[in-house]
Enzyme design. Structure first.
Site, short mmCIF file in Angstrom:
data_model
loop_
_atom_site.label_atom_id
_atom_site.label_comp_id
_atom_site.label_asym_id
_atom_site.label_seq_id
_atom_site.Cartn_x
_atom_site.Cartn_y
_atom_site.Cartn_z
N ASP A 67 0.82 -1.29 0.02
CA ASP A 67 -0.14 0.04 -0.01
C ASP A 67 0.80 1.34 0.12
OD1 ASP A 67 0.78 -0.38 2.52
OD2 ASP A 67 -1.00 -0.84 3.47
N ASN A 136 -7.64 -2.83 13.85
CA ASN A 136 -8.81 -3.16 13.39
C ASN A 136 -9.06 -4.37 12.82
OD1 ASN A 136 -8.08 -2.21 11.00
ND2 ASN A 136 -9.37 -0.42 11.24
N HIS A 138 -7.05 -4.92 9.79
CA HIS A 138 -7.01 -4.69 8.31
C HIS A 138 -5.64 -5.34 8.11
CE1 HIS A 138 -4.90 -0.62 9.39
NE2 HIS A 138 -4.02 -1.41 8.93
N GLU A 143 -9.65 -1.85 4.97
CA GLU A 143 -10.16 -1.51 6.32
C GLU A 143 -11.82 -2.42 6.39
OE1 GLU A 143 -8.48 -0.05 8.15
OE2 GLU A 143 -8.40 2.22 7.91
#
Ligand code: GLP
Length: 246
Positions: A67, A136, A138, A143
């Site tokens: 990313d 979380n 990811h 996400e």
């Protein structure tokens, strides 16, 4: 899924580096998928040492990063481009042309996503994908959402991810709120996956990812469907999983 418990962060890094170097030793022109974040830094440091001793050779290796922030130039110290070069690439014998990182400054972000995905395919796909996991759940910047996105795409970061990464930036205004990330299909098409995880603050999400339902709200849970995943996590990160898997 193989779950390998490490004593601590250093031990996790050494085991992770062994897995990456084994891949490169067995296939010298391996295509590696690489991650940013604090978690893989120890793996990169160990690989740098072995590369200096000529135990592992990156001269024919190709890498694709997961990313990049949208709107940060390569020169920006907070771009993942800068991170990867300062933490890893500049210290090893990799060819500059063999390093691929999404261009967060591309004029047309959709075209950049399409071309990134097709470059991965052009090289025969990823042999070994290294992953960390966000607080979380990811992976890359996929996400929590109501669906798993397949290919490389642009996303808006969630407040929890912004908070987790904010400390790297001078202030909130300087932190991008969107990114380009490989999709779940891009990751799941990798032949092998190595998920690294360290620290008690990740214990709950790691447990949900490994033992919970396969749910796009915990993106890493999709890894349960991959046939060759090794999780290397330290004792603190595996605390809850170990209690639940007895
Ligand atoms: C960022 C990256 C992820 C990484 C995650 C966890 O959000 N995009 O690829 O896994 O951070 O970072 P850390 O390893 O610092 O906990």
């Amino acid at each position: 899924m193989i779950i390998r418990e490490a004593k601590d962060y250093n031990n996790m890094s050494r085991i992770g580096a062994n897995i990456v170097s084994a891949q490169v030793i067995l296939k010298k022109d391996s295509v590696l998928g690489l991650a940013t974040g604090n978690t893989p830094i120890g793996v990169y440091k160990q690989l740098i040492k072995w590369n200096a001793k000529k135990d592992v050779d990156f001269s024919s290796v190709k890498t694709f990063n997961l990313d990049e922030y949208i709107g940060l130039s390569k020169e920006n110290k907070n771009s993942y481009y800068s991170f990867m070069w300062s933490v890893f690439f500049k210290h090893i014998n990799i060819e500059r042309d063999n390093v691929y990182i999404p261009d967060g400054m591309a004029e047309n972000i959709s075209d950049e996503c399409l071309s990134y995905e097709s470059k991965i395919k052009q090289f025969g796909g990823i042999d070994l994908q290294v992953l960390g996991i966000g607080r979380n759940g990811h992976i890359g910047f996929n996400e929590p959402s109501d669906c798993f996105k397949r290919d490389t795409h642009a996303i808006d970061l969630t407040p929890s991810t912004v908070e987790a990464n904010l400390s790297f930036f001078e202030n909130a205004a300087k932190m991008p709120k969107s990114a380009i990330t490989m999709g779940m299909g891009s990751i799941m098409r990798a032949k092998k996956i190595l998920l690294l995880c360290s620290g008690k603050e990740k214990a709950d999400v790691l447990n949900q990812a490994i033992l919970g339902d396969i749910d796009p709200l915990i993106p890493a849970s999709i890894l349960q469907l991959h046939s060759d995943v090794t999780v290397v996590a330290d004792a603190a990160a595996l605390q809850i999983y170990k209690g639940n898997s007895k």
